[in-house]
Design an enzyme around this catalytic site. Sequence first.
Site, PDB file in Angstrom:
ATOM      1  N   CYS A 132       0.859  -1.264  -0.016  1.00  0.00           N
ATOM      2  CA  CYS A 132      -0.070  -0.034  -0.007  1.00  0.00           C
ATOM      3  C   CYS A 132       0.941   1.226   0.130  1.00  0.00           C
ATOM      4  O   CYS A 132       1.373   1.679   0.914  1.00  0.00           O
ATOM      5  CB  CYS A 132      -1.001   0.124   0.974  1.00  0.00           C
ATOM      6  SG  CYS A 132      -2.149   1.492   1.132  1.00  0.00           S
ATOM      7  N   CYS A 135      -0.343   4.268   2.163  1.00  0.00           N
ATOM      8  CA  CYS A 135       0.006   3.984   3.556  1.00  0.00           C
ATOM      9  C   CYS A 135       1.114   4.296   4.085  1.00  0.00           C
ATOM     10  O   CYS A 135       1.476   4.874   5.008  1.00  0.00           O
ATOM     11  CB  CYS A 135      -0.473   2.428   3.812  1.00  0.00           C
ATOM     12  SG  CYS A 135      -2.083   1.827   3.487  1.00  0.00           S
ATOM     13  N   ASP A 136       2.197   3.759   3.374  1.00  0.00           N
ATOM     14  CA  ASP A 136       3.506   3.605   3.745  1.00  0.00           C
ATOM     15  C   ASP A 136       4.623   4.477   3.114  1.00  0.00           C
ATOM     16  O   ASP A 136       5.664   4.370   3.538  1.00  0.00           O
ATOM     17  CB  ASP A 136       3.975   2.028   3.617  1.00  0.00           C
ATOM     18  CG  ASP A 136       3.061   1.118   4.432  1.00  0.00           C
ATOM     19  OD1 ASP A 136       2.512   1.451   5.495  1.00  0.00           O
ATOM     20  OD2 ASP A 136       3.020   0.059   4.056  1.00  0.00           O
TER      21      ASP A 136
END
Lengths: 317, 119
Positions: A132, A135-136
């Site tokens: 993701c 997300c990261d």
Amino acid sequence: MESYDTVIIGAGPAGLNAAIYAVRAGLSAIVLDGKTAGGLVAESPAIENYLGFSSIDGMKLSAKFKTHAQHYVQIKEIEPVTDIIRKEDVFLVKTERGEYSAKTIILATGSEHRHLGIPGEEEFSGRGVSYCSTCDGFFFRNKEVLVVGGGNTAVGDAIYLKGVGCNVRLVHRRGSLRAEKALQDKMFSMDIPVMWDSELVEIYGDSKVKGVRVRNKKTGEISDVAVDGIFISIGEDPNNDLAKNLGVKLADDGYVIIDRFSRTNVPGVYAAGDLTGGVKQIIVAASEGAVAALSAYEDINNPYWKKDEGSVEGFEI
Amino acid sequence: MGIFGRKKKNDSPSGLPDLDERSFPEALSSNRKVVVDCWNTHCAPCRKVHPIMEELAGKYGTIFFAKLNTDEHVSIAVEHGVMSVPTILFFKDGEMVGALAGTTSREDIESALKEKLEV
């Protein structure tokens, strides 16, 4: 036990659009999702090919879908369906929290990120290996990252990661990309290099990722590449367990086979969205959801399975 | 929100208290067992974890549950080895005793909690 005309399983674009169409048609419906509403759309950094939105991030778009659907239907999140049992003309849907009965079932369980299945991938998941980018990505600012894949998701991830300040390279096993031209043009204009005809064979590190071993598929040469992060965007696998349990016919690749009415081979069971494979786009998922809901409406009122065999166009699959 | 940080508007769907540079060490020193849900606003899977954490907070009253926005407090996250969200950090007597990255399964989270915090 709560009874519905249709129980929709999965709250991504397919399931939520099915719900809107089902309720507007006059059916009673509920949406169940083992996680939260939105599906994989919510993880997309930017969506630029959904009609009506020139550019919107996936989380915002999925929130709009949810809000819209909630005008019509109750969405039960974090309520995984554990089993569906068919009893004559009714389906019993069992979840971790209760049971529902349904005249029809719309399966919109979507798909999950595919894994590479190479040494180090599981070990370093969450310690440099990610599925993701939104997300990261922030954890890898000013660091070296690889994006693995060649489709829209991979190229979109590479663009996003470059935008947040990562030093990005794309690794693709072929000599050309599958991603749409508009995305490719954007990526190349950002000077994101591509390692062509290359595949990862191992991810290594200590407490976190330090590098990868990459094989050039043309020359067979293996090289070490020092990286801090690897974003894997190589496609998805269908969440087909419930479909299998119901006796729904699957294609060789595990995706559910439907006809042009979104019907499966099991009377009263419909499927829509990524679960059916093919072109996995938001607009296609939403469209299949609409078709499934209208077919469920039609079949509840006029069950094709109670007519003479072959009387319904398009159902032979 | 007292010592455990202010609650921001449109923060996340979770009602768990937010930690920051000041309240993080305070939470560890004033609670024997602490669970921290690391998340950020771009993270869709994180939204799947929030309701599970709230549910577990209701179930395990002796454990202090909180959340950490990794965009706003990236240094705390990095200091604790967080490289991915959602990640759940487990603390016992002020020491980190484990982390769980990437899962959104209630079963996995609860079994990690039982194992790492011995409840």
